[in-house]
Design an enzyme around this catalytic site. Sequence first.
Site, mmCIF file in Angstrom:
data_model
loop_
_atom_site.group_PDB
_atom_site.id
_atom_site.type_symbol
_atom_site.label_atom_id
_atom_site.label_comp_id
_atom_site.label_asym_id
_atom_site.label_seq_id
_atom_site.Cartn_x
_atom_site.Cartn_y
_atom_site.Cartn_z
ATOM 1 N NE ARG A 1 44.241 34.752 41.216
ATOM 2 C CZ ARG A 1 43.050 34.321 41.635
ATOM 3 N NH1 ARG A 1 42.703 34.450 42.879
ATOM 4 N NH2 ARG A 1 42.240 33.755 40.790
ATOM 5 N NE ARG B 1 39.132 33.435 35.576
ATOM 6 C CZ ARG B 1 38.000 32.743 35.739
ATOM 7 N NH1 ARG B 1 37.092 32.732 34.772
ATOM 8 N NH2 ARG B 1 37.771 32.100 36.846
ATOM 9 N NE ARG C 1 32.574 29.905 38.376
ATOM 10 C CZ ARG C 1 33.813 30.174 38.771
ATOM 11 N NH1 ARG C 1 34.248 29.715 39.913
ATOM 12 N NH2 ARG C 1 34.615 30.880 37.994
ATOM 13 N NE ARG D 1 33.701 34.326 38.737
ATOM 14 C CZ ARG D 1 34.737 33.830 39.406
ATOM 15 N NH1 ARG D 1 34.527 33.137 40.516
ATOM 16 N NH2 ARG D 1 35.966 34.003 38.992
ATOM 17 C CE LYS E 1 41.290 29.121 43.475
ATOM 18 N NZ LYS E 1 41.112 28.679 42.064
#
Length: 222
Positions: A89, A172, A128, A161, A13
């Site tokens: 969400r 998650r 990431r 992160r 996203k």
Amino acid sequence: MKLVLLGPPGAGKGTLAQLLKDSLDITHISTGDILREEMKEGTELGQEAKKYIDNGELVPDELVTKLIENRFKSGQEMKPSFMLDGFPRTKQQAIDLDRILADVNKPLDVALYMKSTLPVLIQRLTGRRVCKNCGLLYHIVNKPPKKEGVCDVCQGELYQRADDNKDTIETRMDVYMKSTMPIIEYYKNQRILIEVDADKDSDTVQEILMKTVNENTKRHNH
Ligand code: AP5
């Protein structure tokens, strides 16, 4: 074009939003980015949000919805087109968003569902890296920086992160399945859902979205 980006953690996203922000002349609003900024500044909201984000849980609806409501109603500059990333969400957030957008007369045109598979998502999240300075997204395999640990654009330091570790990623994903998946049906019922195979590389995903945007614009002009 008034758009929400839906999809599991790691679907791309944020990457898509970064690619499209300039070419589409669109305002990008990411609740994840806003909350991480609040955490960095150590505000009251940031401290409260941290308790949830570090564990992979959702920040309570009221807090996040208030952020979005303020963003749309505070008179802060916003382009006619916007892209919401990471909001809504939960079903409640989707209902509240419809109310907020009705109040400001900006109903959604498209809900883009970026569908992706678990092994791809895990590979993306664990690899990431993010620039501490400008927020640009990298991946150690899919999109490595020219120099390890350094942003190509601003030379800022790249970091991982805190919620991109195996245990938190699992939480998650569970939270996504339980709380966010029902929204897909919500937008399907409104007939604005468009599904994209987000396992594809980011150029392909971007092309599909651009095609969608153009078709949508044509429809509006007729
Ligand atoms: P948030 O920041 O929104 O995280 P998320 O939804 O988990 O999404 P991610 O940012 O992890 O993934 P992404 O889809 O943007 O993927 P990206 O483009 O970075 O939220 C974080 C937390 O904040 C939540 O857990 C929650 O606690 C809280 N929160 C936020 N909003 C909330 C809300 N509305 N309500 C309650 N709580 C809220 O890509 C990932 C990696 O893959 C990158 O390295 C990238 O380079 C690579 N990549 C991306 N696309 C491709 C591609 N097509 N091909 C190859 N590599 C790719």
